[in-house]
Design an enzyme around this catalytic site. Sequence first.
Site, mmCIF file in Angstrom:
data_model
loop_
_atom_site.group_PDB
_atom_site.id
_atom_site.type_symbol
_atom_site.label_atom_id
_atom_site.label_comp_id
_atom_site.label_asym_id
_atom_site.label_seq_id
_atom_site.Cartn_x
_atom_site.Cartn_y
_atom_site.Cartn_z
ATOM 1 N N CYS A 78 -0.448 3.995 1.932
ATOM 2 C CA CYS A 78 -0.380 4.152 3.286
ATOM 3 C C CYS A 78 1.039 4.311 3.677
ATOM 4 O O CYS A 78 1.413 5.038 4.735
ATOM 5 C CB CYS A 78 -0.577 2.728 3.856
ATOM 6 S SG CYS A 78 -2.356 1.991 2.897
ATOM 7 N N ASP A 79 2.279 3.888 3.070
ATOM 8 C CA ASP A 79 3.373 3.897 3.522
ATOM 9 C C ASP A 79 4.612 4.682 2.738
ATOM 10 O O ASP A 79 5.620 4.827 2.973
ATOM 11 C CB ASP A 79 3.958 2.213 3.521
ATOM 12 C CG ASP A 79 2.995 1.367 4.555
ATOM 13 O OD1 ASP A 79 2.599 1.972 5.308
ATOM 14 O OD2 ASP A 79 2.934 0.331 4.201
ATOM 15 N N CYS B 39 0.896 -1.454 0.064
ATOM 16 C CA CYS B 39 -0.091 0.085 -0.147
ATOM 17 C C CYS B 39 0.805 1.301 0.037
ATOM 18 O O CYS B 39 1.209 1.700 1.032
ATOM 19 C CB CYS B 39 -0.857 -0.021 1.232
ATOM 20 S SG CYS B 39 -2.108 1.298 1.240
#
Length: 323
Positions: free
Chosen positions: A139-140, A136
Amino acid sequence: MADSKHTRVLIIGSGPAGYTAAVYASRAMLEPVLVQGIQPGGQLTITTDVENWPGDTEVQGPDLMVRMEAHARAVGTEIIADHINSIDLSKRPFMALGDSGTTYTADAVILATGAQAKWLGLPSEEHFKGFGVSACATCDGFFYRGKEVVVIGGGNTAVEEALFLTNFASKVTLVHRRNELRAEKILQHRLFNNPKVEIVWDHVVDEVVGGDTPKGVEGVRVRHVQSGEVSEIPCAGFFVAIGHAPASELVKDQLETHMGGYVVTKPDSTETSVPGVFAAGDLTDHIYRQAVTSAGMGCMAALEAEKFLAENEAESAHGQAAE
Ligand code: FAD
Ligand code: NAP
């Protein structure tokens, strides 16, 4: 004592399919209950720009899903933060058990559990998950400001992840096992024109390389698919974007599935192999896998559930009258 809750229609999943089913079922006065699962809003909550949702030239995935949830709530859906860990579809009413301990019984069920990211299955990938290995970018990605990253995959997700990562990383290398991408042409065009992106064609990743003190990724070992030649690409982050598998674990032993776990539905319908159980969205669709097609199937599932309930309720009223 554990709770129990009865509903005429239980909707499992809160992606575009689940929320659309909820809107239609609520407006059919079926008073549906929707269980959200561990990813409220579904897959679109882990992306940024959505550019193909009709009516919005551009919308953020998480915002779109917040709006869908609000719509479902506004028309009367009861939305519950729970995750179904088992379901019994062998008799009616159908029975589902939530992690919360609640038992849900339902006259009809709409399954909209979507799909989950696939992994390569390498021991080193597992070892570094959360320590440089991710599925992701949204997300990261932020953790890789000024660093080099590698993305594997050749579909829309891989290209979008790679493009998104160029906002942070100093260099993004996309590794693909063939010499052409399957991503949409407009995305390919953006990728090929981004100066931070390098594409390594015809290669697979054999190993994620890194250290344990501190634990982190230092590179990936890749292999040319024809020559077998092995080389290493240095990187601090490795993003796996090789597709998604249907989340059919819950029902795979009770419903007919095909093509690696997708729930089979009748032609032009969301009816599954069990009457009264309907499936919509990425759980059943191995071809299109889009938000708009998932929403369309959610609509179909609610309309079919309404028809199923009407016919069954008429039949049982007729049976009682005859007694
Ligand atoms: P999902 O969105 O997968 O939702 C599944 C839901 O089921 C989740 O809420 C989950 O919590 C719930 N659930 C699962 N198991 C359980 C359980 N046991 N109990 C209760 N609930 C459960 N499509 C586009 O059209 N445009 C895009 O720009 C686009 N971008 C994307 C970007 C990324 C990074 C990804 C991964 C996908 C993208 N897609 C895009 C595809 C799109 O997100 C999916 O096609 C769509 O979300 C599928 O919707 P769905 O409702 O079937 O399931
Ligand atoms: P996908 O389209 O199935 O693509 C998966 C990619 O990973 C393919 O290029 C595949 O290679 C590669 N791959 C698969 N297994 C591999 C392995 N073991 N090792 C190396 N490479 C591997 O999956 P996706 O990109 O996640 O997209 C899923 C669905 O969501 C699609 O329908 C897509 O259109 C949709 N989606 C849409 C958007 C959008 O509309 N903007 C954005 C994201 C996703 P091959 O090409 O060789 O098969």
